[in-house]
Design a protein around this motif. Sequence first.
Motif, PDB file in Angstrom:
ATOM      1  N   ILE A  92     142.360  -5.918 -61.151  1.00 46.18           N
ATOM      2  CA  ILE A  92     143.143  -6.675 -62.135  1.00 46.18           C
ATOM      3  C   ILE A  92     142.177  -7.287 -63.139  1.00 46.18           C
ATOM      4  O   ILE A  92     141.415  -8.208 -62.816  1.00 46.18           O
ATOM      5  N   ASP A  93     142.178  -6.758 -64.355  1.00 50.42           N
ATOM      6  CA  ASP A  93     141.273  -7.247 -65.395  1.00 50.42           C
ATOM      7  C   ASP A  93     141.829  -8.488 -66.097  1.00 50.42           C
ATOM      8  O   ASP A  93     141.074  -9.378 -66.499  1.00 50.42           O
ATOM      9  N   GLN A 120     150.177 -10.935 -71.518  1.00 52.04           N
ATOM     10  CA  GLN A 120     149.469  -9.655 -71.499  1.00 52.04           C
ATOM     11  C   GLN A 120     148.704  -9.493 -70.184  1.00 52.04           C
ATOM     12  O   GLN A 120     148.017 -10.399 -69.731  1.00 52.04           O
ATOM     13  N   ASN A 121     148.859  -8.285 -69.597  1.00 51.08           N
ATOM     14  CA  ASN A 121     148.227  -7.996 -68.313  1.00 51.08           C
ATOM     15  C   ASN A 121     147.587  -6.615 -68.371  1.00 51.08           C
ATOM     16  O   ASN A 121     148.106  -5.700 -69.030  1.00 51.08           O
ATOM     17  N   GLN A 122     146.479  -6.463 -67.648  1.00 54.47           N
ATOM     18  CA  GLN A 122     145.801  -5.164 -67.618  1.00 54.47           C
ATOM     19  C   GLN A 122     145.217  -4.910 -66.234  1.00 54.47           C
ATOM     20  O   GLN A 122     144.580  -5.784 -65.648  1.00 54.47           O
ATOM     21  N   ILE A 123     145.467  -3.702 -65.723  1.00 51.97           N
ATOM     22  CA  ILE A 123     144.894  -3.234 -64.462  1.00 51.97           C
ATOM     23  C   ILE A 123     144.169  -1.942 -64.753  1.00 51.97           C
ATOM     24  O   ILE A 123     144.667  -1.084 -65.510  1.00 51.97           O
ATOM     25  N   TYR A 154     159.673  -5.851 -72.300  1.00 55.02           N
ATOM     26  CA  TYR A 154     158.388  -5.489 -71.715  1.00 55.02           C
ATOM     27  C   TYR A 154     157.892  -4.188 -72.337  1.00 55.02           C
ATOM     28  O   TYR A 154     158.674  -3.355 -72.790  1.00 55.02           O
ATOM     29  N   SER A 155     156.594  -4.017 -72.343  1.00 48.74           N
ATOM     30  CA  SER A 155     155.985  -2.781 -72.831  1.00 48.74           C
ATOM     31  C   SER A 155     154.903  -2.362 -71.851  1.00 48.74           C
ATOM     32  O   SER A 155     154.220  -3.202 -71.263  1.00 48.74           O
ATOM     33  N   MET A 156     154.773  -1.055 -71.684  1.00 51.34           N
ATOM     34  CA  MET A 156     153.778  -0.507 -70.776  1.00 51.34           C
ATOM     35  C   MET A 156     153.022   0.607 -71.480  1.00 51.34           C
ATOM     36  O   MET A 156     153.609   1.397 -72.230  1.00 51.34           O
ATOM     37  N   GLU A 157     151.725   0.677 -71.236  1.00 49.63           N
ATOM     38  CA  GLU A 157     150.896   1.738 -71.809  1.00 49.63           C
ATOM     39  C   GLU A 157     149.871   2.175 -70.777  1.00 49.63           C
ATOM     40  O   GLU A 157     149.198   1.350 -70.155  1.00 49.63           O
ATOM     41  N   LEU A 158     149.775   3.484 -70.592  1.00 46.60           N
ATOM     42  CA  LEU A 158     148.775   4.067 -69.706  1.00 46.60           C
ATOM     43  C   LEU A 158     147.799   4.842 -70.586  1.00 46.60           C
ATOM     44  O   LEU A 158     148.189   5.758 -71.298  1.00 46.60           O
ATOM     45  N   LYS A 159     146.540   4.449 -70.549  1.00 45.78           N
ATOM     46  CA  LYS A 159     145.553   5.130 -71.379  1.00 45.78           C
ATOM     47  C   LYS A 159     144.285   5.385 -70.573  1.00 45.78           C
ATOM     48  O   LYS A 159     144.070   4.798 -69.507  1.00 45.78           O
ATOM     49  N   LYS A 221     148.332  -1.158 -69.141  1.00 48.24           N
ATOM     50  CA  LYS A 221     148.645  -2.430 -69.780  1.00 48.24           C
ATOM     51  C   LYS A 221     150.138  -2.707 -69.660  1.00 48.24           C
ATOM     52  O   LYS A 221     150.966  -1.850 -69.973  1.00 48.24           O
ATOM     53  N   VAL A 222     150.479  -3.908 -69.205  1.00 53.66           N
ATOM     54  CA  VAL A 222     151.870  -4.335 -69.073  1.00 53.66           C
ATOM     55  C   VAL A 222     152.005  -5.682 -69.770  1.00 53.66           C
ATOM     56  O   VAL A 222     151.397  -6.680 -69.358  1.00 53.66           O
ATOM     57  N   ASP A 223     152.792  -5.707 -70.832  1.00 48.75           N
ATOM     58  CA  ASP A 223     152.986  -6.935 -71.613  1.00 48.75           C
ATOM     59  C   ASP A 223     154.446  -7.374 -71.552  1.00 48.75           C
ATOM     60  O   ASP A 223     155.349  -6.530 -71.606  1.00 48.75           O
TER      61      ASP A 223
END
Length: 368
Positions: A92-93, A120-123, A154-159, A221-223
């Motif tokens: 968990i960053d 804002q959250n990032q793993i 909510y928004s999710m992004e996988l990069k 990223k999950v915001d």
Amino acid sequence: MTPLISKERRIIITRKIKGFWEEFSHNRIGLIGLIILMIYAAIAILAPLLTPLNPTMSVRQAQSFAMPEWVTIFPAYKDLPRTFLTPLSWTIDQKAQFVNIEWGRQAKIEYLGGGLQPAQNQISASITYPYPLPTAVFFTTMEWSATSVKDLTYSMELKIVGVNGTEYSLWDTTSNENVSTSVIYTDSSSISLLTRLGLGHTVRFAPMVFSEKGVATLQLKVDFTPKSTRATGAISLKPAELTILGAVWGVLGTDNYGEDIYTQLIYGARISLAIGLMAASVSTSIGILVGVVSGYVGGVTDEALMRLVDILLCLPVLPLLLSLVFVFGKNVMFIVVLIAVFGWQGLSRVIRSQVLSIREMPFIECAR
């Protein structure tokens, strides 16, 4: 208790079997055919033991037209990348206020409510690429569902961040509803396979993420954007797994779908054996029937049946079979019927000659 078969009858049957085998054992072509049949039967029965894969359930094992693994014994091919499902260790960053993150084999990211600022959250997870030669073929899957969404967007992004530092967005979404879906990222050569499996997917051209030895990073990223202080929502997901497809695979390599050719060959023995046995049974039955009727009845019937045999023998069987299968489709029973229809002519002539020979013997004349 009286036995089903008397002793004398058993002796006769045993003698017949021994006599048949003595004659058959002198026929080299027959012995070779029996050995081939036994090999096919052994492969068909032991298929699950000969290969761990199943052609009806497996997905891509390597790149399209990957070479066999044994080519790596040659210096020119020793560094070719192999297929591997890389283990991902997620960390968990970044975790925002009012957010609870439970991360494991089944993860949950929950917005508890109470604020009005975006959360804002990032793993992220690291991927170590061990091969000096590059590969652009990989895919990743992720299953997720959003529940109890109220006054919340909510928004999710996988990069993925490549070995050379290039960032590439694999998938992203924005919603304010309760939804459940799965995401598949793949390279363009997987379109046919995934369509065939009935899997929904978004296909993009694969970047050169793994261009050399090094470490790449997969980021999620999950915001959350609350619309009121009473906003709540939770996202349950199965953490993504990433498979890097290699340029070598197995004993015989892969086909244009990236599937193992050796597995298809082993399981194909079952279909070949079934088609061969069924076609031979039907063809033999037709040949015996036509030969007996033609030789016994004679006259116009004999002439008509033999002319039919002549016509069928003149047809180019292989091109005709390929054309009919192309027109009517790849159906096992249809193929069996086609092979049987064009395979009984020679046997019918042999049976007819035997019937004609027996019909003229003295004991037949005595019986009449």
